[in-house]
Design a protein around this motif. Structure first.
Motif, PDB file in Angstrom:
ATOM      1  N   LEU A   1      46.568 -16.428  92.946  1.00  0.00           N
ATOM      2  CA  LEU A   1      47.194 -15.222  93.357  1.00  0.00           C
ATOM      3  C   LEU A   1      46.936 -13.923  92.639  1.00  0.00           C
ATOM      4  N   ALA A   2      47.091 -14.230  91.087  1.00  0.00           N
ATOM      5  CA  ALA A   2      46.710 -12.944  90.419  1.00  0.00           C
ATOM      6  C   ALA A   2      45.531 -12.466  90.496  1.00  0.00           C
ATOM      7  N   LEU A   3      44.495 -13.412  90.500  1.00  0.00           N
ATOM      8  CA  LEU A   3      42.991 -12.965  90.789  1.00  0.00           C
ATOM      9  C   LEU A   3      42.812 -12.328  91.805  1.00  0.00           C
ATOM     10  N   ILE A   4      43.428 -12.738  93.073  1.00  0.00           N
ATOM     11  CA  ILE A   4      43.212 -11.934  94.399  1.00  0.00           C
ATOM     12  C   ILE A   4      44.047 -10.720  94.379  1.00  0.00           C
ATOM     13  N   ALA A   5      45.102 -10.910  93.744  1.00  0.00           N
ATOM     14  CA  ALA A   5      46.126  -9.566  94.066  1.00  0.00           C
ATOM     15  C   ALA A   5      45.616  -8.538  93.083  1.00  0.00           C
ATOM     16  N   SER A   6      44.917  -8.575  92.087  1.00  0.00           N
ATOM     17  CA  SER A   6      44.358  -7.487  91.429  1.00  0.00           C
ATOM     18  C   SER A   6      42.946  -7.162  91.671  1.00  0.00           C
ATOM     19  N   ASP A   7      42.416  -7.796  92.829  1.00  0.00           N
ATOM     20  CA  ASP A   7      41.333  -7.484  93.496  1.00  0.00           C
ATOM     21  C   ASP A   7      39.887  -7.756  92.287  1.00  0.00           C
ATOM     22  N   PHE A   8      40.613  -8.809  91.564  1.00  0.00           N
ATOM     23  CA  PHE A   8      39.507  -9.125  90.548  1.00  0.00           C
ATOM     24  C   PHE A   8      38.302 -10.304  91.203  1.00  0.00           C
ATOM     25  N   CYS A   9      38.865 -10.891  92.238  1.00  0.00           N
ATOM     26  CA  CYS A   9      38.087 -11.904  92.999  1.00  0.00           C
ATOM     27  C   CYS A   9      38.548 -11.529  94.568  1.00  0.00           C
ATOM     28  N   LYS A  10      37.655 -11.547  95.231  1.00  0.00           N
ATOM     29  CA  LYS A  10      37.801 -11.371  96.580  1.00  0.00           C
ATOM     30  C   LYS A  10      37.378 -12.352  97.929  1.00  0.00           C
ATOM     31  N   SER A  11      36.644 -12.972  97.216  1.00  0.00           N
ATOM     32  CA  SER A  11      36.363 -14.332  98.191  1.00  0.00           C
ATOM     33  C   SER A  11      36.683 -15.877  97.314  1.00  0.00           C
ATOM     34  N   LYS A  12      36.498 -16.977  97.862  1.00  0.00           N
ATOM     35  CA  LYS A  12      36.401 -18.076  97.525  1.00  0.00           C
ATOM     36  C   LYS A  12      35.172 -18.186  96.438  1.00  0.00           C
ATOM     37  N   GLU A  13      34.047 -17.540  96.764  1.00  0.00           N
ATOM     38  CA  GLU A  13      32.857 -17.696  96.121  1.00  0.00           C
ATOM     39  C   GLU A  13      33.119 -17.106  94.649  1.00  0.00           C
ATOM     40  N   SER A  14      33.973 -15.747  94.586  1.00  0.00           N
ATOM     41  CA  SER A  14      34.041 -15.269  93.430  1.00  0.00           C
ATOM     42  C   SER A  14      35.214 -15.793  92.413  1.00  0.00           C
TER      43      SER A  14
ATOM     44  N   TRP B   1      52.103 -19.000 103.303  1.00  0.00           N
ATOM     45  CA  TRP B   1      53.348 -18.294 102.837  1.00  0.00           C
ATOM     46  C   TRP B   1      53.163 -16.507 103.058  1.00  0.00           C
ATOM     47  N   LYS B   2      51.969 -16.243 103.579  1.00  0.00           N
ATOM     48  CA  LYS B   2      51.747 -14.993 103.909  1.00  0.00           C
ATOM     49  C   LYS B   2      51.444 -14.015 102.299  1.00  0.00           C
ATOM     50  N   PHE B   3      51.022 -14.585 101.383  1.00  0.00           N
ATOM     51  CA  PHE B   3      50.813 -13.899 100.255  1.00  0.00           C
ATOM     52  C   PHE B   3      49.287 -13.205 100.008  1.00  0.00           C
ATOM     53  N   ILE B   4      48.409 -14.018 101.147  1.00  0.00           N
ATOM     54  CA  ILE B   4      47.198 -13.692 100.906  1.00  0.00           C
ATOM     55  C   ILE B   4      46.683 -13.490 102.584  1.00  0.00           C
ATOM     56  N   VAL B   5      45.614 -12.768 102.807  1.00  0.00           N
ATOM     57  CA  VAL B   5      45.116 -13.027 104.228  1.00  0.00           C
ATOM     58  C   VAL B   5      43.582 -12.987 104.072  1.00  0.00           C
ATOM     59  N   SER B   6      42.918 -13.695 104.973  1.00  0.00           N
ATOM     60  CA  SER B   6      41.566 -13.763 104.740  1.00  0.00           C
ATOM     61  C   SER B   6      40.940 -12.794 106.084  1.00  0.00           C
ATOM     62  N   LYS B   7      39.923 -11.894 105.785  1.00  0.00           N
ATOM     63  CA  LYS B   7      39.268 -11.220 106.860  1.00  0.00           C
ATOM     64  C   LYS B   7      37.622 -11.387 106.588  1.00  0.00           C
ATOM     65  N   LYS B   8      37.254 -12.001 107.583  1.00  0.00           N
ATOM     66  CA  LYS B   8      35.918 -12.537 107.598  1.00  0.00           C
ATOM     67  C   LYS B   8      35.864 -13.560 106.145  1.00  0.00           C
ATOM     68  N   ARG B   9      34.967 -13.107 105.503  1.00  0.00           N
ATOM     69  CA  ARG B   9      34.897 -14.143 104.306  1.00  0.00           C
ATOM     70  C   ARG B   9      35.498 -13.421 102.973  1.00  0.00           C
ATOM     71  N   LYS B  10      36.242 -12.252 103.307  1.00  0.00           N
ATOM     72  CA  LYS B  10      36.862 -11.844 102.218  1.00  0.00           C
ATOM     73  C   LYS B  10      38.325 -12.111 102.104  1.00  0.00           C
ATOM     74  N   ILE B  11      38.883 -12.279 101.068  1.00  0.00           N
ATOM     75  CA  ILE B  11      40.218 -12.650 100.686  1.00  0.00           C
ATOM     76  C   ILE B  11      41.023 -11.197 100.104  1.00  0.00           C
ATOM     77  N   GLU B  12      42.318 -11.171 100.402  1.00  0.00           N
ATOM     78  CA  GLU B  12      42.866 -10.150 100.064  1.00  0.00           C
ATOM     79  C   GLU B  12      44.598 -10.465 100.009  1.00  0.00           C
ATOM     80  N   ALA B  13      45.065  -9.760  99.025  1.00  0.00           N
ATOM     81  CA  ALA B  13      46.565 -10.127  99.046  1.00  0.00           C
ATOM     82  C   ALA B  13      47.289  -9.308  99.893  1.00  0.00           C
ATOM     83  N   THR B  14      48.396  -9.725 100.292  1.00  0.00           N
ATOM     84  CA  THR B  14      49.240  -8.870 101.228  1.00  0.00           C
ATOM     85  C   THR B  14      50.207  -7.996 100.230  1.00  0.00           C
TER      86      THR B  14
END
Length: 721
Positions: free
Chosen positions: A428-441, A475-488
């Motif tokens: 969650l932290a990696l996604i929330a701080s925009d460090f990783c934006k996809s499963k691949e990253s 749990w609605k802490f993240i959402v994915s748009k297309k291939r991108k993952i983003e934190a709510t």
DNA sequence: CTGCTCGACGTCTAGACAGCATGTC
DNA sequence: CTAGACGTCGAGCAG
């Protein structure tokens, strides 16, 4: 030799560099090379990173970041560095840990920043800009990366730092371990392994009333005394100090009590007098001394003290301080003293080599731990050698122990990254701080960890992470748009609050359900979290009482009550007990009441309250995001009550400075029940209740209108001695 | 009847990081 | 699969 190094040697009071330090210089310490240094405690590792740090600053290669595993260690290092270098080199040193904080925004203005690993992680999550300017990262006690609880955080933090600041020099300091090379490979640096110690250490074994060393003559001991006593006697004859390491708190306390009889015979009248003062001070740390305080105070009179996490930190600090000063002769300790902290003794005894592990029974402690214990033997400027002793039952066992511990090789360390709860937090932290934006990253990131380097395979992590992502979405802490993952928005806040997403999910679920707030329900909710674990045990005698409580208060609970045969029932029961403890606290039970009734020591209670405070704050923040306005006030109130340990009626009074639970209650009992009434009371009458000084202080506070002065707290205000 | 000792049986087990805003007896 | 110290409680005994 380099001019700078000469100067540093002088400041630290050394004559020349020791072999480890030479080796580090030869391997590019000053040229920005990455290094892993694995050597015993007190082998001069501190001085190595001090040279590197000052050199980095002198050449304007950027800031220095020092990471240690314990707050106490950070604090010690902070004071030490400040004293030695701040003025001399005109550099600014800052500390940022949970309890001491040189406000984060200002950290950018400092040159050398000292943090705990978790704080560093948190700073990165909050997007601290100055991280980019770091030119040297020092990680102390890196072998803790092996620990299942906190190792992964350390690992992820280092990996993130490596990614953010790729050209930065990394200096990893470790106890002696088998696979330091692997660590070096990971950070693409060199390894320096050494067994150098400034004070010669003789490792020995004690059995059949004698102490035997491998490379030195031993001692014959008194046969008519218990082993521990005769070792102490033998030590005191040399006018030296000794530390015993044992397996449990109870044993530490018991042994301290027992040894008093022997130690007190060797005390001078002056020492006895000083010890009586110290004893008094230790006794009066609390409003009402608990049985435990009394016992410790009694031991201290005899020049012995036990040391473990069940004591209050103030008591521990006193014990450490007076042992260092030489007044206390003996410390009996649990592994609290395993790491860092400058507290050497001429002799160290490792008495209990087995420790209990739930589900596995008693197991031998790792060789690394043993080496860390005995690393304390020998005070560099006082002793020309140090001694360590293992206690064995007979010759057979002695031989085995020599083989395994004294001659044995320390274990390998391995990455524990594939452990679920921590992986969840960091994903969650990696996604929330925009460090990783996809499963691949995410996978790309994990492929750069020590885990990936060590096992050359991240399949297990991949599987687990995908599962975690699924849950975080649910749990609605993240959402994915297309291939991108983003934190709510809420996901981001959860990550910043530094709580387990699972805890946050439970909090949110409960908040949505709650209509009218029941304090007990909230207390149980925060008790049944990952953060609060491990919870104190429920004794079998308490079982019936707890079941009654559960039945009586059925309607209070925010979670579904599990059935007795459910797996979660055990934790649930413990959490109800914890909630009862908290409830007694805010109903003004004393620490001693709680110790007697629940067998929870003051130190432990204090620790739990700290966690509770943090969780209540988080709960409040989540309620705010959920727009649960109706209960915000209640949570806030509960938080204050928990902080002071008071009933609701005292809330107005504890707002005053220098008024806590005790004084507030005193004032209330004298009939003064509000600030308004307090204003009217003549100072003379108030003096009789709380003493003239405090009375004046209170009156001064009431003079001003409603304006509450805010004071910016600097570290100078915290002096420990 | 009371108080004591002894042994069988049962119970229990180390440590400590983070958010935010500041001060107990 | 694996320990060991300490507390408790009841039996047995002396006074």
């Amino acid at each position: 030799m380099n001019k700078l190094i000469k100067k540093l040697l002088k400041i630290s009071g050394f004559k020349k560099l020791n072999p480890v330090q030479e080796e580090a210089l030869k391997n590019g310490l000053l040229e920005g090379k990455n290094l892993v240094i694995a050597s015993p405690t007190a082998s001069g590792k501190s001085f190595i990173f001090e040279i590197a740090g000052i050199n980095t600053l002198a050449n304007e290669r950027g800031k220095v970041l020092y990471i240690a595993p314990l707050r106490a260690l950070c604090w010690e290092k902070y004071q030490d560095l400040k004293r030695k270098y701040e003025k001399e080199f005109g550099i600014k040193i800052a500390i940022s840990t949970g309890d001491f904080d040189s406000s984060d925004l200002w950290l950018a203005r400092y040159d050398w920043i000292i943090v705990t690993c978790e704080k560093c992680d948190s700073l990165i999550r909050h997007g601290a800009e100055w991280i980019k300017d770091v030119g040297l990262v020092i990680v102390d006690e890196i072998h803790l990366i092996d620990q299942i609880e906190r190792g992964p955080t350390l690992e992820v933090t280092i990996t993130r730092l490596k990614e953010i600041i790729q050209k930065t020099q990394f200096l990893l300091l470790s106890a002696t371990i088998k696979n330091a090379d692997e660590l070096a490979g990971w950070i693409n640096g060199k390894t320096i392994v050494s067994n150098y110690r400034p004070v010669k250490l003789y490792e020995g074994v004690c059995y059949n009333s004698k102490i035997v060393f491998l490379d030195k003559e031993g001692y014959k001991l008194d046969e008519d005394l218990p082993v521990e006593d005769s070792i102490v006697k033998n030590t005191l004859r040399f006018k030296k100090q000794i530390i015993f390491f044992v397996g449990t708190r109870k044993r530490a306390e018991k042994l301290a009590e027992k040894l008093g009889k022997t130690v007190k015979k060797y005390l001078t009248p002056n020492e006895k007098r000083d010890l009586n003062f110290l004893s008094e001070e230790i006794l009066n740390v609390l409003e009402v001394p608990t049985k435990q305080c009394k016992k410790l105070a009694e031991c201290v009179k005899n020049g012995v003290a036990s040391h473990h996490a069940g004591y209050l930190s103030k008591q521990r600090i006193l014990v450490e301080e007076y042992f260092r000063k030489g007044l206390l002769k003996v410390i009996t300790a649990t592994p609290t003293l395993q790491l860092g902290l400058n507290l050497p003794a001429w002799r160290v005894v490792v008495r209990d080599l087995k420790r209990y592990h739930p589900g596995f029974g008693a197991l031998y402690i790792p060789v690394i731990d043993y080496k860390q214990f005995v690393g304390r033997a020998g005070r560099p400027s006082y002793d020309s050698w140090g001694e360590s002793i293992i206690i064995a039952r007979n010759e057979m066992e002695a031989e085995d122990l020599i083989e395994h511990y004294i001659l044995g090789e320390p274990e390998k360390i391995t990455s524990k990254l594939a452990v679920e709860p921590i992986l969840r937090v960091h994903t969650l932290a990696l996604i929330a701080s925009d460090f990783c934006k996809s499963k691949e990253s995410l996978m790309d990131f994990f492929s750069k960890t020590f885990y990936a380097y060590q096992f050359q395979d991240i399949e297990r992590i991949k599987e687990k992470t995908f599962e975690i992502i699924k849950n975080l979405k649910k749990w609605k802490f993240i959402v994915s748009k297309k291939r991108k993952i983003e934190a709510t928005r809420i996901g981001k806040r959860v990550s910043e609050l530094y709580i387990d997403p699972l805890t946050a999910y439970f909090f949110i679920k409960s908040l949505k359900k709650v209509k009218k707030i029941e304090l007990f329900g909230i207390l149980q909710l925060i008790s049944n979290t990952v953060e609060m674990k491990p919870l104190p045990n429920v004794k079998s005698k308490e079982f019936d009482e707890l079941n009654e409580v559960i039945a009586e208060r059925e309607s209070c609970f925010l979670q579904k009550i599990p059935r007795e045969w459910d797996l979660e029932f055990d934790d649930f029961l413990k959490s109800v007990k914890m909630a009862l403890v908290f409830e007694s606290w805010i109903n003004e039970a004393t620490e001693d009441d709680i110790l007697t009734k629940f067998k929870i020591t003051p130190g432990e209670l204090r620790g739990r309250l700290e966690i509770a405070d943090w969780l209540l704050y988080s709960l409040h923040e989540l309620a705010l995001l959920l727009r649960k306005k109706s209960i915000l006030k209640d949570i806030k109130k509960l938080r204050v009550r928990m902080h002071y340990g008071v009933k609701e009626e005292l809330l107005p009074l504890v707002k005053l400075k220098n008024v806590g639970r005790v004084r507030a209650r005193k004032i209330w009992l004298s009939g003064i029940k509000s600030i308004k009434e307090l204003r009217k009371v003549p100072i003379e009458k108030l003096s009789k209740i709380v003493g003239p000084n405090i009375a004046k202080n209170i009156k001064d506070q009431l003079k001003g209108k409603k304006v509450k002065e805010r004071k910016v707290l600097t570290l100078k205000d915290f002096s420990f001695s």
